[in-house]
Structures are given as C-alpha cells and as structure tokens.
Design a protein around this motif. Structure first.
Motif, PDB file in Angstrom:
ATOM      1  N   GLN A 135       0.823  -1.208   0.000  1.00 54.75           N
ATOM      2  CA  GLN A 135       0.000   0.000   0.000  1.00 54.75           C
ATOM      3  C   GLN A 135       0.860   1.262   0.000  1.00 54.75           C
ATOM      4  O   GLN A 135       0.398   2.335   0.371  1.00 54.75           O
ATOM      5  CB  GLN A 135      -0.917  -0.005   1.223  1.00 54.75           C
ATOM      6  N   ARG A 136       2.088   1.118  -0.440  1.00 56.42           N
ATOM      7  CA  ARG A 136       3.038   2.231  -0.406  1.00 56.42           C
ATOM      8  C   ARG A 136       2.571   3.422  -1.240  1.00 56.42           C
ATOM      9  O   ARG A 136       2.147   3.278  -2.380  1.00 56.42           O
ATOM     10  CB  ARG A 136       4.411   1.761  -0.909  1.00 56.42           C
ATOM     11  N   ILE A 137       2.650   4.623  -0.635  1.00 54.39           N
ATOM     12  CA  ILE A 137       2.289   5.872  -1.313  1.00 54.39           C
ATOM     13  C   ILE A 137       3.515   6.513  -1.944  1.00 54.39           C
ATOM     14  O   ILE A 137       3.461   7.047  -3.051  1.00 54.39           O
ATOM     15  CB  ILE A 137       1.628   6.851  -0.319  1.00 54.39           C
ATOM     16  N   GLY A 138       4.635   6.445  -1.241  1.00 48.10           N
ATOM     17  CA  GLY A 138       5.855   7.081  -1.721  1.00 48.10           C
ATOM     18  C   GLY A 138       6.855   7.160  -0.590  1.00 48.10           C
ATOM     19  O   GLY A 138       6.889   6.289   0.283  1.00 48.10           O
ATOM     20  N   SER A 139       7.667   8.208  -0.577  1.00 50.05           N
ATOM     21  CA  SER A 139       8.655   8.412   0.468  1.00 50.05           C
ATOM     22  C   SER A 139       8.234   9.581   1.356  1.00 50.05           C
ATOM     23  O   SER A 139       7.634  10.547   0.885  1.00 50.05           O
ATOM     24  CB  SER A 139      10.028   8.730  -0.140  1.00 50.05           C
ATOM     25  N   MET A 140       8.535   9.469   2.646  1.00 51.14           N
ATOM     26  CA  MET A 140       8.371  10.581   3.566  1.00 51.14           C
ATOM     27  C   MET A 140       9.758  10.997   4.031  1.00 51.14           C
ATOM     28  O   MET A 140      10.476  10.211   4.654  1.00 51.14           O
ATOM     29  CB  MET A 140       7.538  10.193   4.784  1.00 51.14           C
ATOM     30  N   PHE A 141      10.170  12.211   3.717  1.00 52.08           N
ATOM     31  CA  PHE A 141      11.449  12.738   4.162  1.00 52.08           C
ATOM     32  C   PHE A 141      11.283  13.341   5.548  1.00 52.08           C
ATOM     33  O   PHE A 141      10.255  13.962   5.848  1.00 52.08           O
ATOM     34  CB  PHE A 141      11.979  13.785   3.179  1.00 52.08           C
ATOM     35  N   ALA A 142      12.300  13.166   6.386  1.00 53.09           N
ATOM     36  CA  ALA A 142      12.205  13.633   7.764  1.00 53.09           C
ATOM     37  C   ALA A 142      13.489  14.332   8.174  1.00 53.09           C
ATOM     38  O   ALA A 142      14.591  13.888   7.826  1.00 53.09           O
ATOM     39  CB  ALA A 142      11.932  12.461   8.705  1.00 53.09           C
ATOM     40  N   ASN A 143      13.339  15.423   8.927  1.00 55.06           N
ATOM     41  CA  ASN A 143      14.483  16.136   9.482  1.00 55.06           C
ATOM     42  C   ASN A 143      14.204  16.482  10.932  1.00 55.06           C
ATOM     43  O   ASN A 143      13.137  16.998  11.247  1.00 55.06           O
ATOM     44  CB  ASN A 143      14.783  17.411   8.697  1.00 55.06           C
ATOM     45  N   PRO A 144      15.176  16.205  11.858  1.00 56.15           N
ATOM     46  CA  PRO A 144      14.930  16.404  13.282  1.00 56.15           C
ATOM     47  C   PRO A 144      15.190  17.799  13.796  1.00 56.15           C
ATOM     48  O   PRO A 144      14.857  18.101  14.946  1.00 56.15           O
ATOM     49  CB  PRO A 144      15.913  15.426  13.930  1.00 56.15           C
ATOM     50  N   GLY A 145      15.833  18.668  13.006  1.00 55.96           N
ATOM     51  CA  GLY A 145      16.039  20.033  13.453  1.00 55.96           C
ATOM     52  C   GLY A 145      17.480  20.363  13.712  1.00 55.96           C
ATOM     53  O   GLY A 145      18.402  19.782  13.173  1.00 55.96           O
ATOM     54  N   GLY A 146      17.675  21.351  14.576  1.00 55.53           N
ATOM     55  CA  GLY A 146      19.003  21.802  14.929  1.00 55.53           C
ATOM     56  C   GLY A 146      19.130  23.306  14.906  1.00 55.53           C
ATOM     57  O   GLY A 146      18.606  23.948  15.786  1.00 55.53           O
ATOM     58  N   PRO A 147      19.779  23.855  13.913  1.00 56.81           N
ATOM     59  CA  PRO A 147      20.364  23.180  12.755  1.00 56.81           C
ATOM     60  C   PRO A 147      21.459  22.191  13.152  1.00 56.81           C
ATOM     61  O   PRO A 147      22.119  22.396  14.155  1.00 56.81           O
ATOM     62  CB  PRO A 147      20.973  24.321  11.934  1.00 56.81           C
ATOM     63  N   ALA A 148      21.580  21.166  12.343  1.00 55.04           N
ATOM     64  CA  ALA A 148      22.719  20.240  12.358  1.00 55.04           C
ATOM     65  C   ALA A 148      22.442  18.896  12.989  1.00 55.04           C
ATOM     66  O   ALA A 148      23.346  18.066  13.074  1.00 55.04           O
ATOM     67  CB  ALA A 148      23.959  20.857  13.006  1.00 55.04           C
ATOM     68  N   GLN A 149      21.233  18.592  13.436  1.00 51.19           N
ATOM     69  CA  GLN A 149      20.980  17.243  13.909  1.00 51.19           C
ATOM     70  C   GLN A 149      20.972  16.260  12.747  1.00 51.19           C
ATOM     71  O   GLN A 149      20.715  16.619  11.596  1.00 51.19           O
ATOM     72  CB  GLN A 149      19.656  17.163  14.655  1.00 51.19           C
ATOM     73  N   SER A 150      21.210  15.018  13.085  1.00 47.39           N
ATOM     74  CA  SER A 150      21.357  13.974  12.076  1.00 47.39           C
ATOM     75  C   SER A 150      20.022  13.380  11.662  1.00 47.39           C
ATOM     76  O   SER A 150      19.334  12.757  12.475  1.00 47.39           O
ATOM     77  CB  SER A 150      22.257  12.856  12.616  1.00 47.39           C
ATOM     78  N   GLY A 151      19.678  13.530  10.402  1.00 47.29           N
ATOM     79  CA  GLY A 151      18.494  12.876   9.871  1.00 47.29           C
ATOM     80  C   GLY A 151      18.699  11.383   9.712  1.00 47.29           C
ATOM     81  O   GLY A 151      17.740  10.609   9.770  1.00 47.29           O
ATOM     82  N   VAL A 152      19.949  10.965   9.526  1.00 49.50           N
ATOM     83  CA  VAL A 152      20.245   9.542   9.456  1.00 49.50           C
ATOM     84  C   VAL A 152      19.970   8.897  10.807  1.00 49.50           C
ATOM     85  O   VAL A 152      19.305   7.854  10.895  1.00 49.50           O
ATOM     86  CB  VAL A 152      21.700   9.307   9.007  1.00 49.50           C
ATOM     87  N   ALA A 153      20.447   9.510  11.879  1.00 50.21           N
ATOM     88  CA  ALA A 153      20.192   8.975  13.211  1.00 50.21           C
ATOM     89  C   ALA A 153      18.708   9.003  13.537  1.00 50.21           C
ATOM     90  O   ALA A 153      18.193   8.088  14.196  1.00 50.21           O
ATOM     91  CB  ALA A 153      20.979   9.776  14.250  1.00 50.21           C
ATOM     92  N   LEU A 154      18.002  10.024  13.093  1.00 50.13           N
ATOM     93  CA  LEU A 154      16.562  10.114  13.346  1.00 50.13           C
ATOM     94  C   LEU A 154      15.836   8.901  12.786  1.00 50.13           C
ATOM     95  O   LEU A 154      15.034   8.270  13.477  1.00 50.13           O
ATOM     96  CB  LEU A 154      16.004  11.392  12.718  1.00 50.13           C
ATOM     97  N   VAL A 155      16.112   8.545  11.545  1.00 53.75           N
ATOM     98  CA  VAL A 155      15.427   7.417  10.907  1.00 53.75           C
ATOM     99  C   VAL A 155      15.945   6.095  11.454  1.00 53.75           C
ATOM    100  O   VAL A 155      15.170   5.158  11.676  1.00 53.75           O
ATOM    101  CB  VAL A 155      15.589   7.496   9.381  1.00 53.75           C
ATOM    102  N   ARG A 156      17.222   6.023  11.705  1.00 52.34           N
ATOM    103  CA  ARG A 156      17.793   4.790  12.255  1.00 52.34           C
ATOM    104  C   ARG A 156      17.180   4.450  13.607  1.00 52.34           C
ATOM    105  O   ARG A 156      16.816   3.311  13.869  1.00 52.34           O
ATOM    106  CB  ARG A 156      19.304   4.956  12.390  1.00 52.34           C
ATOM    107  N   ASP A 157      17.064   5.458  14.483  1.00 50.31           N
ATOM    108  CA  ASP A 157      16.611   5.213  15.845  1.00 50.31           C
ATOM    109  C   ASP A 157      15.124   5.456  16.055  1.00 50.31           C
ATOM    110  O   ASP A 157      14.550   4.935  17.011  1.00 50.31           O
ATOM    111  CB  ASP A 157      17.395   6.094  16.823  1.00 50.31           C
ATOM    112  N   GLY A 158      14.491   6.235  15.201  1.00 48.16           N
ATOM    113  CA  GLY A 158      13.083   6.557  15.374  1.00 48.16           C
ATOM    114  C   GLY A 158      12.219   6.246  14.174  1.00 48.16           C
ATOM    115  O   GLY A 158      11.089   6.714  14.075  1.00 48.16           O
ATOM    116  N   GLY A 159      12.733   5.415  13.266  1.00 50.66           N
ATOM    117  CA  GLY A 159      11.979   5.105  12.051  1.00 50.66           C
ATOM    118  C   GLY A 159      10.644   4.444  12.306  1.00 50.66           C
ATOM    119  O   GLY A 159       9.684   4.653  11.562  1.00 50.66           O
TER     120      GLY A 159
END
Length: 515
Positions: free
Chosen positions: A89-113
């Motif tokens: 039922q995939r719609i597409g991709s959801m891009f996510a950014n945790p803020g900062g400036p400069a926080q890691s979006g990679v860590a956000l998805v890795r740990d909070g996906g």
C-alpha cells in the motif's frame, strides 16, 4: 531551537532580481550562467546499512557545493531509508528532518523510524539525510583533528562574570577564524536554502512527483524554505515545533531573542505543576515552603557561590552558568520533569552532582563542536548586525528576553556569528514566506514549547498562503514529546489522506508531566 546536536530524543530516541528568483524556483533548469551539463544518477544507489536490519538501506549522494554551478565542485550527503512496513500500500517516500540546525536525519530514521512509520500508517519509505555541512555528510570542520578541537574547548563553560565573558569573546573570534581556515568555501554554501535544494534533488532521485515531508523544530525552517522555493512540488508537509522564518533570517540578534523567549514561561509551568503535584510526585515540593521558593533560593545561591558536587566524576562544583545550561534539555522534555525536580532538589540541598554531570556533557568539546555547526548554518541564514565586542549590551538584551536561556544561546549561537564570521551565503533565502501550496501545510505546536515559542506557529499560520494550525494544549518541544492520541490521528489522516484538521483544532495530551 537550536543548539541542535545536544538536543532531545525522548520518544524518537535520537536525542535563501527576477533572474535570481527564477533560478531559485528551478535550480536544475536555470541557465543564467550557462553552467555545463553534467550527468547525474537517475536514482539513489541504495546499499545495506552496516549493522542494521534489512528494512534499512544507506547511500551517499553527490550534490553541487554551489547550486548556481551544478557542474562544479560536488559534496556528499549521507542518506538512509527505512522501507515501508506495508509495501503493498506504499504511497511514496516521507522525508524527515529532526532540526538543529545540524541534527542527524540519518540517526533520526535509524533510531526513530518505527515512529515515523506509524505516523504514515506504514505506507511510506522513511528517508532521512544528514544536511550538508553536518555529521556524516561533507562536514563543517574548524580544527584539523579532534585533539586540537578538544584542546581549544577544554574548560569552556557559559560565562557569568565580566572576566569570563571577555575571555569567551576572544575565544569566539578565534573560533570563527579557525572555521574559515579549515572549512573554506563550504561555510558559504550551507544555508537552509542550499539544504532545501538538496532535499528537492533527493525527492527527484526517489522518483516522487511531489514531496511528503515531516520537519521537526529547525526542520520546520527547511520545510518553510522548500515550500516557498518550490510550492508546486509539495504533496504534504507536516511541521512540528515551528521556527519563525522572519525572525530567524532577519539577523542573529532577532533569531536569538526569539529562541530564548519562551523558556522562562515553561519553567514557571514546571514549578507550578510541581507544586500542584505535591511532595509525593515532585521532589521540590513539601520542604516547608513552595517549590517556587526552593527553586528561587537555589538560583540565588548559585549566583553567590558554586554549589558542591561531591559525587560527580570527578568531583567539582556547579556554577550559575552551569545551572542555566542544565535547564536546556529538560524544559523540552516534560516527561523528564520528575527526575529534573529530583536533581534540582538535591542541588538545593547542597549536592549538585547530578546537575554538574549534565552540565559537563552539555559543555564538552563535542557539544561545543555541535553548537558551532549549528551556528555556522544559522549565521549564513541571518548574519549578526552587531560585533561580539558589544557582548555586554547584547547578552543583557538576550537575558531580558529570556533569563534562563538568554546567556546560553547568546554565547553558543550568537557570539560566533558576531565574531567576524568568515563567510556570507550568496544564496540565503529571506522571503517572501507566503507561498500557497495545493494541500495545506500542517503546523503543530505545543502551547508551552520552550524551544520554539507557540507564537511562532500562530504567526506562520497567518503568513503562509495555505496552512492550518493544530495545537497541543500542553508541553514539549516538539509536541510529540508528550503522547496525544488526538495529534496522532490528525497527523496520520493528513499524511496519508491529505485531510487536514480544521484550522485552530486543539488536542489534549494523554498524560501530564507529573501524572
């Protein structure tokens, strides 16, 4: 907002002339300078992520250092994807950014996906990236190695006395000089507008015709910039913990004054709720006086002399600047308030060991390096108007705006910008901020948000051409820090079905900080 990489991860556990405007709206097609045509990958080349489960994939993506010269020097972005849990039922991709400036979006998805997957009902691949200049992407550096960085920051704390402040001023000037020497051209090309263009390139590479985006805290600034540069390319945009784009880009002074303006109110709420909860639930209550009186005495005592911290490793003492720093994370994380109250109570009783341990973590060389990267991005977005030599008047003004955080963010984030910052961004975006998107932009704000004042969400809703405001009648930065089934349902309906709640909807939290 923003000393982004010493910030929170509670539930998610990760703790900018007509020709120029035309180029902004269609960077890849702009031929103003007859840039050479370059061959670009048609898709992201995903690979397994080291040490992660099979639903994760990682990649490195090249983007131009300078988007006005797409065929010139390239930098790299670190990107991660968590596959949709309901791929049929995939719609597409959801891009996510945790803020900062400069926080890691990679860590956000890795740990909070998992959390983002639930927000999207399992129907989106969740994609995060480390913005240019940060973390595992091509990073801003100010020192040749970690040892030199550690030596530079050794013993640094938020200054309180005139002598300490003068010394920190000199340190800020030297820091700016070193950043210019080591990072060179990169500093001039790390504005939020540059990141928004990177985001549009990533959207193109995952083959989404329009962007679905979740931006938290400063991530809301990336979202507002993207929506105003590319309004026709937004499918859905959910922003939680809203940055005021006008104040943010006007100058380092207006940005800092805004950043610090709500923490005092939230701290007052913390003390009030503690008193109401009583001694059984809040350690600051029940000492023969009110919680407010006990806290006031603690701050007064710390101003007069440092408080012993005999059980810290190593033992030491907690100064007034250290005490201010220790409020930074807890005020954003209401569910930690009972423990914060215990730590404050212990300090009020003469043992500030727990608070000193926290203050040391917040003022470690790594933490100062993170705040420098955050400052570098915001300095490009909104330069300082006054020099750091005017710190007595400026820090005093910030303290008037926010007693707790005025000195902290003044020295962390304003001082580098004001210290002859060695770069100016030619591409920073400063408005207008009134773009109209097909689908309303969903703004979420907590009534008592220490990091991004609630007034920012109200002003942004009025400013954008098509936006709705959903309010959490509670605490937290961003709002998801305190669970709310009402917010969860509205968020998912919006992201999946593009059904925004009525503007002005107010949701209640599922629990209270001392509940």
């Amino acid at each position: 907002m923003t000393r982004d990489d010493v910030l929170r991860r509670a539930r998610l556990r990760v703790r900018a002339g007509a020709a120029a405007a035309a180029c902004l709206l269609a960077v890849s097609a702009c031929t103003q300078h007859a840039a050479p045509v370059v061959r670009r990958a048609a898709a992201i080349e995903w690979k397994p992520c080291d040490g992660l489960a099979e639903q994760f994939a990682c990649a490195r993506v090249q983007v131009p250092l300078d988007w006005s010269q797409p065929g010139g020097e390239q930098i790299e972005l670190s990107v991660i994807r968590r596959a949709a849990s309901r791929p049929d039922q995939r719609i597409g991709s959801m891009f996510a950014n945790p803020g900062g400036p400069a926080q890691s979006g990679v860590a956000l998805v890795r740990d909070g996906g998992d959390d983002f997957d639930r927000w999207g009902a399992g129907r989106f691949d969740i994609v995060g990236w480390d913005p240019r200049g940060t973390n595992d992407s091509t990073p801003i550096r100010c020192f040749p190695d970690e040892a030199a960085e550690a030596r530079f920051w050794a013993g640094a704390t938020i200054p309180v006395t005139p002598a300490e402040s003068a010394a920190y001023q000199r340190r800020a000037v030297e820091l700016a000089r070193r950043c210019g020497e080591v990072s060179g051209r990169l500093l001039a090309h790390t504005s939020t507008a540059d990141t928004a263009r990177d985001l549009d390139r990533l959207r193109e590479l995952v083959a989404d015709p329009a962007l679905t985006y979740a931006g938290l805290s400063y991530g809301s600034m990336i979202g507002q910039t993207y929506a105003n540069l590319f309004p026709g390319r937004v499918r859905a945009m959910m922003l939680d913990g809203i940055v005021d784009a006008v104040d943010y880009t006007a100058s380092a002074e207006t940005r800092t004054a805004n950043n610090v303006s709500s923490a005092d109110e939230v701290f007052a709420q913390f003390v009030k709720l503690c008193q109401q909860a009583g001694a059984a639930k809040c350690a600051l209550a029940g000492h023969g006086g009110t919680a407010a009186q006990r806290v006031a005495k603690l701050f007064a005592d710390a101003r007069r002399a440092p408080i012993p911290a005999p059980h810290a490793d190593p033992p030491g003492s907690l100064g007034y600047g250290d005490l201010l720093v220790t409020t930074f994370n807890p005020l954003r994380l209401p569910l930690t308030w009972p423990q914060f109250a215990k730590d404050l109570d212990a300090a009020a009783g003469g043992d500030a060991s727990a608070l000193l341990t926290q203050a040391r973590e917040m003022q470690s060389p790594a933490a100062f390096a993170a705040s420098t990267t955050s400052a570098a991005i915001s300095c490009g977005d909104g330069p300082a108007r006054v020099p750091v030599a005017q710190w007595p008047q400026t820090i005093a003004a910030f303290t008037e705006s926010g007693r707790l955080w005025g000195p902290v963010l003044g020295w962390w984030l304003w001082a580098p910008c004001a210290a002859n910052w060695p770069a100016a961004s030619p591409d920073r975006y400063t408005g207008p901020w009134n773009a109209t998107t097909k689908t309303p932009i969903l703004l979420i704000g907590a009534r008592y948000d220490a990091g991004t004042p609630y007034k920012n969400a109200q002003a942004t809703q009025q400013r954008l051409g098509n936006a709705v405001l959903l309010t959490l009648n509670g605490y937290g930065h961003p709002s998801y820090q305190v669970p709310s089934g009402c917010i969860d349902q509205a968020r998912t309906r919006y992201l999946v079905d593009l059904a925004a709640p009525p503007n002005g909807t107010v949701c209640q939290p599922d629990r209270q900080p001392f509940g």
